[in-house]
Design a protein around this motif. Structure first.
Motif, PDB file in Angstrom:
ATOM      1  N   LEU A  44       0.794  -1.105  -0.130  1.00 15.21           N
ATOM      2  CA  LEU A  44      -0.067  -0.130   0.030  1.00 15.21           C
ATOM      3  C   LEU A  44       1.008   1.313   0.098  1.00 15.21           C
ATOM      4  O   LEU A  44       1.781   1.476   0.775  1.00 15.21           O
ATOM      5  N   THR A  45       0.523   2.062  -0.927  1.00 17.86           N
ATOM      6  CA  THR A  45       1.283   3.546  -1.068  1.00 17.86           C
ATOM      7  C   THR A  45       0.423   4.684  -1.143  1.00 17.86           C
ATOM      8  O   THR A  45      -0.876   4.495  -1.035  1.00 17.86           O
ATOM      9  N   GLU A  46       0.798   5.920  -1.166  1.00 11.45           N
ATOM     10  CA  GLU A  46       0.265   7.028  -1.222  1.00 11.45           C
ATOM     11  C   GLU A  46      -0.861   6.980  -2.461  1.00 11.45           C
ATOM     12  O   GLU A  46      -1.838   7.732  -2.593  1.00 11.45           O
ATOM     13  N   LYS A  47      -0.457   6.095  -3.402  1.00 14.27           N
ATOM     14  CA  LYS A  47      -1.390   6.150  -4.720  1.00 14.27           C
ATOM     15  C   LYS A  47      -2.347   4.821  -4.692  1.00 14.27           C
ATOM     16  O   LYS A  47      -3.016   4.860  -5.515  1.00 14.27           O
ATOM     17  N   SER A  48      -2.081   4.220  -3.532  1.00 17.48           N
ATOM     18  CA  SER A  48      -3.427   3.073  -3.405  1.00 17.48           C
ATOM     19  C   SER A  48      -4.524   3.650  -3.035  1.00 17.48           C
ATOM     20  O   SER A  48      -4.716   4.580  -2.455  1.00 17.48           O
ATOM     21  N   LYS A  49      -5.672   2.915  -3.274  1.00 22.68           N
ATOM     22  CA  LYS A  49      -7.195   3.410  -3.049  1.00 22.68           C
ATOM     23  C   LYS A  49      -7.638   2.013  -2.140  1.00 22.68           C
ATOM     24  O   LYS A  49      -7.823   0.960  -2.566  1.00 22.68           O
ATOM     25  N   ILE A  50      -8.292   2.491  -0.874  1.00 24.78           N
ATOM     26  CA  ILE A  50      -8.920   1.681  -0.109  1.00 24.78           C
ATOM     27  C   ILE A  50     -10.319   1.849   0.110  1.00 24.78           C
ATOM     28  O   ILE A  50     -10.611   3.068   0.017  1.00 24.78           O
TER      29      ILE A  50
END
Length: 242
Positions: A44-50
């Motif tokens: 998970l990174t700052e570009k991920s979407k949860i």
């Protein structure tokens, strides 16, 4: 009051939502257990979407936000919970990447392969475990994760009293091994399963006892509320009994 014990799902949603309002979580859980589940998820990174499905007021969502850099969308049917969710995000300065929206888990507001992680603590039973994991899978990117809590049996045989109660409350209840098999059939590769510690349930039922008392006092003489509280107390009674 009826002698037949009703389950929570047989009551008006407004009663259920009022009962569970103004609390950090709307079901059993803790920040520690949210973080334990999160520890099994990589990449998970700052570009991920949860997406947090059935997020309630966002107790677990804020824990996710504090421990990831990802964008998080909480989906909740009850608008008052969403208002509190967004207020909680603002109070913690998370509003730039954490947002609650009113939505239905049967018709999620996402595109196919949009999400890196689907989260659902104590909520997937509303649509049904097998239906949820199958219908939601299309929203996950290749290599994405789904993390849910689910009501399960710990043994193959149970006393008739608790078997009857939970079979009526949640006909999909089953053993952990059968739930894992359902995930595999749906195309998932299970990473981890574990049982919530007993303290999660005892803490929840302790809160529930106090809430039942205040709820009855507020709605004194309301027979429907009395039946609802009796149902909640009976569930707790069965937990401690068995």
């Amino acid at each position: 009051m009826s002698n037949e014990k009703q389950t929570i799902h047989e009551f008006d949603l407004n009663i259920i939502y009022e009962f569970f309002s103004n609390t950090e979580r709307q079901g059993p859980g803790s920040a520690k257990e949210t973080l334990k589940a999160l520890s099994f998820i990589d990449g998970l990174t700052e570009k991920s979407k949860i997406a947090d499905i059935g997020c309630g007021t966002g107790g677990q969502t804020m824990v996710l936000a504090q421990n990831t850099a990802s964008e998080i969308i909480g989906v909740e049917l009850w608008s008052d919970f969403v208002k509190q969710f967004n207020q909680n995000a603002q109070n913690q300065n998370l509003q730039d990447r954490v947002k609650g929206v009113v939505g239905n888990m049967e018709n999620l507001p996402f595109q196919e392969e949009e999400l890196d992680l689907i989260w659902s603590e104590g909520a997937i039973y509303n649509i049904g475990f097998e239906r949820g994991i199958n219908e939601w899978r299309k929203f996950l990117k290749l290599g994405g994760y789904i993390a849910v809590t689910e009501n399960t049996w710990f043994s193959e045989e149970r006393p008739a009293e608790i078997q009857d109660f939970w079979q009526k409350a949640y006909p999909e209840i089953d053993t952990i091994s059968n739930k894992v098999a359902q995930m595999q059939k749906a195309g998932y590769l299970p990473v981890a399963t574990y049982v919530l510690p007993e303290t999660i349930w005892t803490d929840f039922y302790t809160w529930q006892t106090l809430r039942c008392d205040s709820f009855l006092k507020k709605h004194h003489g309301n027979k429907t509320i009395e039946e609802f509280v009796a149902s909640e107390r009976y569930e707790a009674e069965l937990y401690y009994k068995y």
